[in-house]
Structure formats: C-alpha cells, structure tokens
Design an enzyme around this catalytic site. Structure first.
Site, PDB file in Angstrom:
ATOM      1  N   ASP A   1      -0.657  -1.329  35.556  1.00 57.87           N
ATOM      2  CA  ASP A   1      -1.506  -2.500  35.823  1.00 57.87           C
ATOM      3  C   ASP A   1      -2.057  -2.464  37.250  1.00 57.87           C
ATOM      4  O   ASP A   1      -2.949  -3.236  37.590  1.00 57.87           O
ATOM      5  CB  ASP A   1      -0.693  -3.790  35.630  1.00 57.87           C
ATOM      6  CG  ASP A   1      -1.057  -4.504  34.334  1.00 57.87           C
ATOM      7  OD1 ASP A   1      -2.131  -4.202  33.775  1.00 57.87           O
ATOM      8  OD2 ASP A   1      -0.281  -5.371  33.904  1.00 57.87           O
TER       9      ASP A   1
ATOM     10  N   LYS B   1      -2.416  -4.879  22.682  1.00 57.76           N
ATOM     11  CA  LYS B   1      -2.032  -3.626  23.364  1.00 57.76           C
ATOM     12  C   LYS B   1      -1.205  -2.759  22.420  1.00 57.76           C
ATOM     13  O   LYS B   1      -1.402  -1.538  22.339  1.00 57.76           O
ATOM     14  CB  LYS B   1      -1.240  -3.948  24.639  1.00 57.76           C
ATOM     15  CG  LYS B   1      -2.115  -4.566  25.726  1.00 57.76           C
ATOM     16  CD  LYS B   1      -1.317  -5.165  26.872  1.00 57.76           C
ATOM     17  CE  LYS B   1      -2.253  -5.952  27.775  1.00 57.76           C
ATOM     18  NZ  LYS B   1      -1.586  -6.819  28.732  1.00 57.76           N
TER      19      LYS B   1
ATOM     20  N   GLN C   1       4.022  -8.333  31.498  1.00 56.69           N
ATOM     21  CA  GLN C   1       2.951  -9.232  31.048  1.00 56.69           C
ATOM     22  C   GLN C   1       3.032 -10.553  31.814  1.00 56.69           C
ATOM     23  O   GLN C   1       4.082 -11.190  31.852  1.00 56.69           O
ATOM     24  CB  GLN C   1       3.101  -9.495  29.538  1.00 56.69           C
ATOM     25  CG  GLN C   1       2.012 -10.358  28.950  1.00 56.69           C
ATOM     26  CD  GLN C   1       0.638  -9.680  28.945  1.00 56.69           C
ATOM     27  OE1 GLN C   1       0.500  -8.523  28.563  1.00 56.69           O
ATOM     28  NE2 GLN C   1      -0.383 -10.405  29.368  1.00 56.69           N
TER      29      GLN C   1
END
Ligand code: NDP
Length: 279
Positions: free
Chosen positions: A115, A48, A92
C-alpha cells in the site's frame, strides 16, 4: 470532452499483469489484515480477493476481532513480516480508534508494504527514490500516462491531503514535474485556485462538490471520491459529473474511473514485492 475510462485501462493492464505472472516463475502471495468494525472494508477486501483469485495470486485474509489489542495486531504483522511465503502485506483501513494505525503501518516490512503507507516508503517517495506507491495515486498516474496527458509544467491542484490519497498524489505529480497546489478543508477561496488548474484531482468524500464553474475550460478532472447516496445503491464522485463534463477536456466517471485502477495498481505492487524478494 474525453472520458477517461479507468475500467478499460485496468482491463488492458490486467492482460499485462497476466503475462508478467506467467514469466515470474512462482506465485506471489498477499496477506490482508482486516480488523472487524467497518462494513465497507469487507466489500473492498472481497474485490481484492476476487482479483487475486482470477489472476492466480495467493490471497489470505487475517480477520481480527474489533477489540483486538495493539500488541496482538503488531504481533500478527511481525509474524507476516517473518513469513517467507508472504510477499505482500496490506492492513485494510479504517481500523477501530483504539488502535494506532500509524504504528501498525510502520511495523510492516517496507519490502512487503504494497500500500506504500509505511514511513519508509512515504519517505522514499518524497525523496523521489524507488518505492511502493500508494495504489490510488499510482493508478491515477497510470491513467494520465495511458491518455497521453503530460504533467510537466502543468498546474496540478490536489484537493484533499490524506496520507493515502492526497499527499502521495501530490508527490507523484511533483516527481513528474508538475507545479502543485494542495487544498484542504481550511483552504480559502478554493474555486479561485481550482479555476487555475490544468489538472485537478479531487479526493475529499463530498458528493458532487466540484461543479463546472470551479474548473477551467479543458481542464483534466480526476475524481477519486466514492459517495453512496443515502437510501440508494447509487455511487457518485466528488465532482458534479453532469455539469463538469461539459467544460472539462478529460474527466473520469464514478464508478468506472479511478476505482478499477486502484485494484490493478495493488496487483502490480504485489508482483513487484515478489520480485524484490526473489531477486
Ligand atoms: P479523508 O477523509 O482521509 O480525507 C479527506 C480530505 O479532504 C481531507 O484532507 C480534508 O481536509 C479534505 N476535505 C474535506 N472536505 C473538504 C472541502 N470541503 N474542501 C476542501 N477539502 C476538503 O479521505 P480519503 O483521502 O481517504 O478519501 C477521499 C475520498 O476518496 C473518499 O470519498 C473515499 O471513499 C475515496 N477513495 C476512493 C478510492 C478509490 O479507489 N477510488 C480510494 C481511496 C479513497 P482536512 O485535512 O483539512 O480535514
């Protein structure tokens, strides 16, 4: 059989992202929170970071020790929520078991939740309202669109019901007028169901699990799985590609299928977050 080349589609969309960034009039910024403890997370974050750096998106990683308390984690999320220079926040996963990940996702400002895991965005998705879409299912929808695969009226079988892949995938397919069956580890007679699928999305984390005899002739087979073969660097999906490719109409490879789309979907969500906050 048509190979669905996620890598190529992601490259094409990347060009669009570059154009979009030029028109934006500012630089979006993504904050990624990593709690120590999962080696694979490091790799995902590196990917990322690299993509953000290549595109010119600001990327900051906040690294927390593995014994961090829930309160410390939430404090960081609140700080990032309040920070106007941060447009997008990503926690994450996985995080250590002593932490409540659902509470953490819920704490993320829905307008920065790139997300799409906060209950607000999940709820909006279920209601068919505009929302941040979970990156992997969103990337899969882009793939289906790119290859002109229509969903309306199709029987779509999603195998796996996780909050990050299976459930949002099913919702997106439903919103696109598919007829959806969700399967999981307690599903009986799985292959009887998969054999009726026009579109199968497999996200279970079990190497080569779906074999040719479990799919219908000419089915669209989307393989989300990422499974490392122990003792090697080889990655395989949840679909037995070699047998399934002889029967499928369309199929994604692993690697080079769904994976690259997840990252580009994230970049598109980061831009969307910037736009939302700078209307
Ligand atoms: P989870 O472990 O959270 O969920 C797995 C799901 O699969 C569960 O719902 C489980 O059922 C179901 N399942 C497990 N075994 C079977 C079985 N034998 N038959 C039917 N269903 C089964 O996984 P994730 O959703 O997070 O990830 C799934 C896979 O996708 C992993 O390999 C992961 O690495 C990969 N992945 C890939 C991404 C990409 O960008 N390509 C992004 C995210 C994930 P139950 O609920 O009953 O336990």
């Amino acid at each position: 059989m048509i190979l669905i080349e996620g890598k190529k589609v992601a490259e094409k969309r990347r060009e669009k992202v570059i154009e979009k960034l030029k028109e934006l009039g500012g630089i979006p910024s993504l904050a990624v929170i990593r709690v120590e403890g999962d080696p694979a997370s490091e790799i995902y974050i590196r990917i990322k970071r690299k993509m953000c750096e290549e595109l010119g998106i600001n990327f900051t990683e906040y690294h927390l020790e593995k014994d961090v308390t829930q309160e410390e984690l939430l404090n960081l999320i609140h700080k990032l929520n309040d920070d106007k220079s941060v447009n997008a926040i990503l926690l994450q996963s996985p995080i250590p078991y002593h932490l409540d990940i659902m509470e953490a996702f819920e704490a993320i400002n829905p307008d920065k939740d790139v997300d799409g895991f906060s209950p607000v965005n999940t709820g909006r998705l279920v209601q068919g309202q505009p929302s941040f879409k979970a990156c992997t299912p969103y990337g899969i929808m882009m793939l289906l669109e790119e290859y002109g695969i229509s969903i309306e009226g199709k029987h779509c079988v999603v195998i796996g019901r996780s909050n990050i892949v299976g459930k949002p995938m099913a919702e997106l397919l439903l919103n696109a007028n598919g007829t959806i069956t969700i399967c999981h580890s307690k599903t009986k007679n799985l292959s009887e169901i998969t054999k009726t699928a026009d579109i199968i999305v497999v996200a279970i984390g079990s190497p080569n699990f779906i074999t040719a005899d479990m799919i219908k002739e000419d089915a669209v087979v989307i393989d989300v799985g990422i499974n490392r073969i122990p003792g090697t660097n080889k990655i395989v999906g949840d679909v037995d590609f070699e047998s399934a490719k002889e029967k499928a109409g369309y199929i994604t490879p692993v690697p080079g299928g769904v994976g690259p789309m997840t990252i580009i979907a994230l970049m598109e969500n980061v831009i969307k977050a910037y736009e939302l906050q700078n209307k």
